[in-house]
Scaffold this motif. Structure first.
Motif, mmCIF file in Angstrom:
data_model
loop_
_atom_site.group_PDB
_atom_site.id
_atom_site.type_symbol
_atom_site.label_atom_id
_atom_site.label_comp_id
_atom_site.label_asym_id
_atom_site.label_seq_id
_atom_site.Cartn_x
_atom_site.Cartn_y
_atom_site.Cartn_z
ATOM 1 N N TYR A 30 2.406 7.268 12.981
ATOM 2 C CA TYR A 30 3.402 7.948 12.155
ATOM 3 C C TYR A 30 4.697 7.127 12.130
ATOM 4 N N ALA A 31 5.073 6.604 13.302
ATOM 5 C CA ALA A 31 6.297 5.798 13.396
ATOM 6 C C ALA A 31 6.205 4.524 12.562
ATOM 7 N N GLU A 71 0.835 -1.211 0.000
ATOM 8 C CA GLU A 71 0.000 0.000 0.000
ATOM 9 C C GLU A 71 0.868 1.258 0.000
ATOM 10 N N ILE A 72 1.886 1.257 0.828
ATOM 11 C CA ILE A 72 2.760 2.431 0.909
ATOM 12 C C ILE A 72 3.586 2.574 -0.368
ATOM 13 N N THR A 116 13.331 12.174 2.391
ATOM 14 C CA THR A 116 12.357 11.880 1.341
ATOM 15 C C THR A 116 12.686 10.514 0.753
ATOM 16 N N TRP A 117 11.657 9.864 0.247
ATOM 17 C CA TRP A 117 11.814 8.548 -0.368
ATOM 18 C C TRP A 117 11.305 8.625 -1.796
ATOM 19 N N VAL A 120 8.205 11.248 -1.616
ATOM 20 C CA VAL A 120 7.332 11.400 -0.449
ATOM 21 C C VAL A 120 8.136 11.637 0.817
ATOM 22 N N THR A 121 7.455 12.226 1.778
ATOM 23 C CA THR A 121 7.942 12.292 3.152
ATOM 24 C C THR A 121 7.043 11.360 3.967
ATOM 25 N N VAL A 122 7.428 11.107 5.183
ATOM 26 C CA VAL A 122 6.580 10.286 6.062
ATOM 27 C C VAL A 122 5.215 10.954 6.202
ATOM 28 N N LYS A 123 5.222 12.258 6.352
ATOM 29 C CA LYS A 123 3.966 13.003 6.513
ATOM 30 C C LYS A 123 3.057 12.826 5.301
#
Length: 139
Positions: free
Chosen positions: A50-51, A20-21, A76-77, A31-34
């Motif tokens: 979030y973690a 999904e991610i 960022t990813w 992307v960022t985690v946010k």
């Protein structure tokens, strides 16, 4: 024809949350985690720490699906292969697993039960392979 990508993740298998991610990363490209956390929590029925997003992004990086870049204090990813390349790799693996059966009788019995559309598709693939091999021999 989709060629196999030069980069290959170390591990092709993904869990549901990883998949999904990864899909979100493919859609957004960087992307960022946010970004990911916000996208998942857009569904009011979902809860995810979030973690946990950070953990999954790092896991996808370790498996070779993503690259992580750090600019100042922001991580960022980005994907290392496209969604289409991933599908190509997965199809390649599945075909190799099928052919690893090694017994022509089992493969033939399976093929004998295919519908006409599938048989036509296999014949088209065989013709494409012959064309590619002839072109390679002419070089």
């Amino acid at each position: 024809m989709a060629a196999l990508p030069n980069h290959r993740p170390k591990q092709l298998s993904l869990g549901p949350l990883e998949a999904e991610i990864l899909q979100i990363v493919w859609e957004l490209q960087t992307v960022t985690v946010k970004d990911v956390h916000t996208r998942i929590l857009a569904d009011p029925d979902r809860e995810l720490a979030y973690a946990s997003v950070t953990t999954v992004l790092n896991r996808l990086t370790n498996k070779g699906w993503l690259a992580c870049d750090k600019q100042e204090r922001c991580f960022t990813w980005r994907p290392l292969i496209s969604e289409q390349q991933a599908k190509t790799l997965q199809a390649y693996e599945q075909l190799n697993q099928f052919l690893a059966v090694g017994n022509p009788d089992i493969v033939a019995a399976f093929a004998d039960n295919l519908d006409q559309a599938s048989v036509e598709q296999i014949e088209a693939i065989a013709e494409r392979l012959r064309t590619l091999r002839r072109a390679r021999e002419e070089r």
